[in-house]
Design an enzyme around this catalytic site. Structure first.
Site, PDB file in Angstrom:
ATOM      1  N   ASP A 130      -4.641  10.620   9.840  1.00 56.67           N
ATOM      2  CA  ASP A 130      -3.482  10.023  10.281  1.00 56.67           C
ATOM      3  C   ASP A 130      -2.971  10.556  11.334  1.00 56.67           C
ATOM      4  O   ASP A 130      -3.072  11.677  12.053  1.00 56.67           O
ATOM      5  CB  ASP A 130      -2.608  10.190   9.331  1.00 56.67           C
TER       6      ASP A 130
ATOM      7  N   GLU B  52       0.762  -1.180  -0.017  1.00 59.53           N
ATOM      8  CA  GLU B  52       0.221  -0.036   0.119  1.00 59.53           C
ATOM      9  C   GLU B  52       0.679   1.232   0.030  1.00 59.53           C
ATOM     10  O   GLU B  52       1.844   1.515   0.867  1.00 59.53           O
ATOM     11  CB  GLU B  52      -0.908  -0.021   1.453  1.00 59.53           C
TER      12      GLU B  52
END
Lengths: 264, 390
Positions: free
Chosen positions: A60, A49
């Site tokens: 995040d 990924e």
């Protein structure tokens, strides 16, 4: 059948979990990134990924935020990420998935972005700030061009919406193991068990991968107990790349994670 | 509820926040229809917040401009020193009703954080405020005020260390605490239902202007002027007048060092459509969709996005938006202080400048209403440091 889904079904047949390794494109430098990515694949990653850096990564935690800053400082842009994907595609048959926020995709144009992904050899796309009800046109663009758009479900997602996400996703369903942002903390084992259970009742075939808070072989082993098909390790590996750890050491870390994916 | 204004708005958030936004929308719809909720909010507005705020005919600056009659809507007299109170009180009462006792909020100038700290204190709730490191340095008094009232202030060191980054940090907190926590967003931006809900709570400004001006002049204004960062005081001023075609609307954006430079926050004047922090709207961004750093002398205006309803009003031509530079705002700050004895917030000084320039071009029988969104005490240190006052 997609290369992404295939990878999960293969590991299921081999009675082990698939390992998805996340790295931020262009970290610590565009050149070293390629070496680190290859190290992950050689260490046993089933899927790679690749993060596209964004100025405002709201989903995040601190590690991937820092990686975004480093990547942007290194001059990494979405077209440059696609160049890196192209280079990796020439060197591996394993699935490559892009993870990026929506605005850069919207800016380039959904159709154009998806076509560029396909040309670069990417197999899938994850957009963490595009929930199901805003992602209709991107989903269609992905379907038209034969690339997987992976949906995320969370412990707070109601039953009906979880079913809708299972129907809409392609490649696999990303199970967010706990509330919060990426990195730190630890996965909620009980929560994940319930998510896997309710998913299987609805569709026993669809591959399920768990992410957020899985950073060590111990976490991977705990996830395996829940019967999930794969795990996604991100921040832990990104930390290593931020420290400019050698590709050899990254490979060793990935090998440990891959070992924990298999029984015994 | 409609989630969009034309193509703008929407709900571009991580999936983990979707159930919370849906719950918020349902709760807000119920509260809005509940007379007890409205009554409680009105009571706090009046007895605690000091509403209604005056609509003051500013004779001296009217004479100075030699054009339209200028009225000032005195949101600077609202409790806490800014219009932020209106939205905060509404949302804090809603949070209480939803059984969420921990409030989190972002703040730029510190006015929204201060209002949130006030509401948490008076309603017996807890408040945690995210504020950019740069803003904490230039708005120290508001940091003291928030802490004094019992709020915890988190210094945000990520990104540009300004308002936008404080919002990112608050969203990250919320993603991990959403079951127990209410995110009290301070402007009419973000994911649905925030733009609609914040506008509704701020519309008390425009409703009062309408009523007060009808009493004073027996007619509606010709022009409304307000500053636009995220755009909550402007949309609150404009919205109740949208149906009256004869009422023009002007938003003053921060042009910083000038619109031709890279250092400004004029999202509507210079931005392009994008998606940031939950909504589609105009956005200051580069060719690859990375969000640019915004600049303004006024910490409440340096936001690279803008509320989606303003983007819609711009596109359909219902409202106009102009840039006012740092130096023009500073001039208006000093001028209003000397001429009317009113020290406006640096944010509001942008509106004062834009309103006066328009008034000069208008006839003496026309009326301009400028919303003074907040008071300038918080900016005294900045202004003194610039050597404007001897």
């Amino acid at each position: 059948m997609s290369r992404l889904r295939d990878a999960f079904l293969r590991s299921r047949r081999e009675k082990r979990m698939a390992l998805v390794c996340y790295l931020m494109a262009g970290v610590p430098s565009p050149r070293s990134f390629i070496d680190h990515a290859m190290a992950c694949l050689e260490g046993g990653a089933d899927v790679l990924e690749i993060g596209i850096p964004f100025s405002d990564p709201v989903a995040d935690g601190p590690v991937i935020q820092e990686a975004s800053v480093v990547a942007l400082r290194n001059g990494v842009t979405p077209p440059k990420v696609l160049d890196m994907v192209r280079e990796l595609r020439e060197r591996t048959d394993r699935p490559l998935v892009l993870m990026g926020y929506y605005n850069p995709i919207f800016r380039m144009g959904e159709e154009e972005f998806v076509k560029a992904c396909v040309r670069s050899g990417a197999d899938g796309l994850i957009v963490p700030d595009l929930p199901l009800h805003e992602g209709g046109s991107l989903r269609l663009a992905c379907e038209r061009n034969g690339i997987d758009l992976v949906q995320l479900s969370t412990p707070l997602t109601p039953e009906a919406r979880h079913r809708a996400l299972m129907n809409a996703t392609s490649g696999f369903l990303y199970l967010v193991t706990r509330t919060g942002v990426t990195g730190g903390g630890s996965a909620d084992g009980n929560g994940l068990f319930r998510m896997v259970e309710r998913s299987r009742k609805n569709d026993s075939e669809l591959p399920l991968a768990a992410g957020f808070g899985i950073s060590s072989p111990e976490h991977v082993k705990a996830a395996r107990e829940t019967g999930v098909d794969g795990v996604i390790v991100g921040s832990a590996l990104v930390s290593l790349t931020l420290l400019e750890t050698s590709p050899q050491e990254v490979m060793t870390a990935v090998r440990e994670l891959a070992k924990a994916c298999a029984p015994g | 509820m409609n989630t969009r204004f034309g193509e703008y708005g929407g709900q571009y958030v991580p999936e983990v926040l979707v159930p919370a936004l849906q719950e918020l929308e349902r709760s807000y719809e119920q509260a809005k229809r509940d007379p007890a909720f409205t009554k409680e909010l009105e009571s706090y507005n009046r007895h605690y917040g000091g509403r209604e705020t005056p609509l003051y005919f500013a004779r001296r600056i009217t004479e100075m401009c030699g054009g339209a009659r200028i009225y000032l809507k005195r949101e600077d007299l609202c409790h806490g020193g800014a219009h932020k109170f209106n939205n905060v009180m509404g949302q804090a009462l809603l949070a209480k009703r939803m059984g969420k006792n921990r409030l989190i909020a972002e703040t730029g100038a510190g006015q929204h954080g201060t209002a949130t700290a006030m509401a948490a204190a008076v309603l017996g709730m807890s408040a945690e405020i995210y504020m950019g490191e740069k803003d904490m340095a230039r708005q120290r008094m508001n940091v003291f005020r928030m802490r004094l009232m019992g709020a915890k202030v988190h210094e945000v060191r990520s990104g540009s260390r300004l308002l936008k980054d404080a919002i990112n940090e608050a969203m990250r907190d919320w993603a991990g605490s959403v079951e127990s926590t209410y995110y009290l967003l301070g402007t009419a931006a973000g994911a649905h239902p925030y733009p609609t809900m914040v506008r509704d709570f701020q519309s008390v400004i425009g409703r009062e202007i309408r009523q007060q001006l009808l009493e004073a002049e027996g007619r509606l204004p010709d022009l409304l002027v307000a500053c636009v960062g995220g755009g909550s005081n402007a949309i609150g001023t404009f919205h109740p007048f949208l149906e009256y075609e004869g009422v023009r609307m002007l938003g003053a954006e921060a042009a910083g060092d000038g619109l031709q430079t890279e250092r400004h926050s004029a999202t509507l004047s210079c931005g392009e459509v994008g998606v940031l922090q939950g909504c589609k709207s105009y956005l200051l961004q580069d060719e690859h969709g990375m969000v640019k750093e915004a600049h303004s002398l006024a910490p409440g205006l340096d936001y690279p996005g803008v509320g989606p309803e303003h983007s819609f009003l711009k596109d359909i031509g219902r409202a106009e938006y102009v840039g006012v530079t740092d130096s023009q705002a500073l001039e208006a700050f000093v001028m209003l202080s000397r001429t009317e004895g009113i020290i406006p917030a640096l944010e509001s000084a942008h509106a004062v400048h834009a309103g006066m320039r328009e008034a000069e071009k208008m006839d003496g029988d026309e009326i301009v209403v400028i919303t003074v969104s907040g008071r300038g005490d918080k900016d005294l240190e900045t202004v003194f440091d610039m050597g404007v006052i001897e």
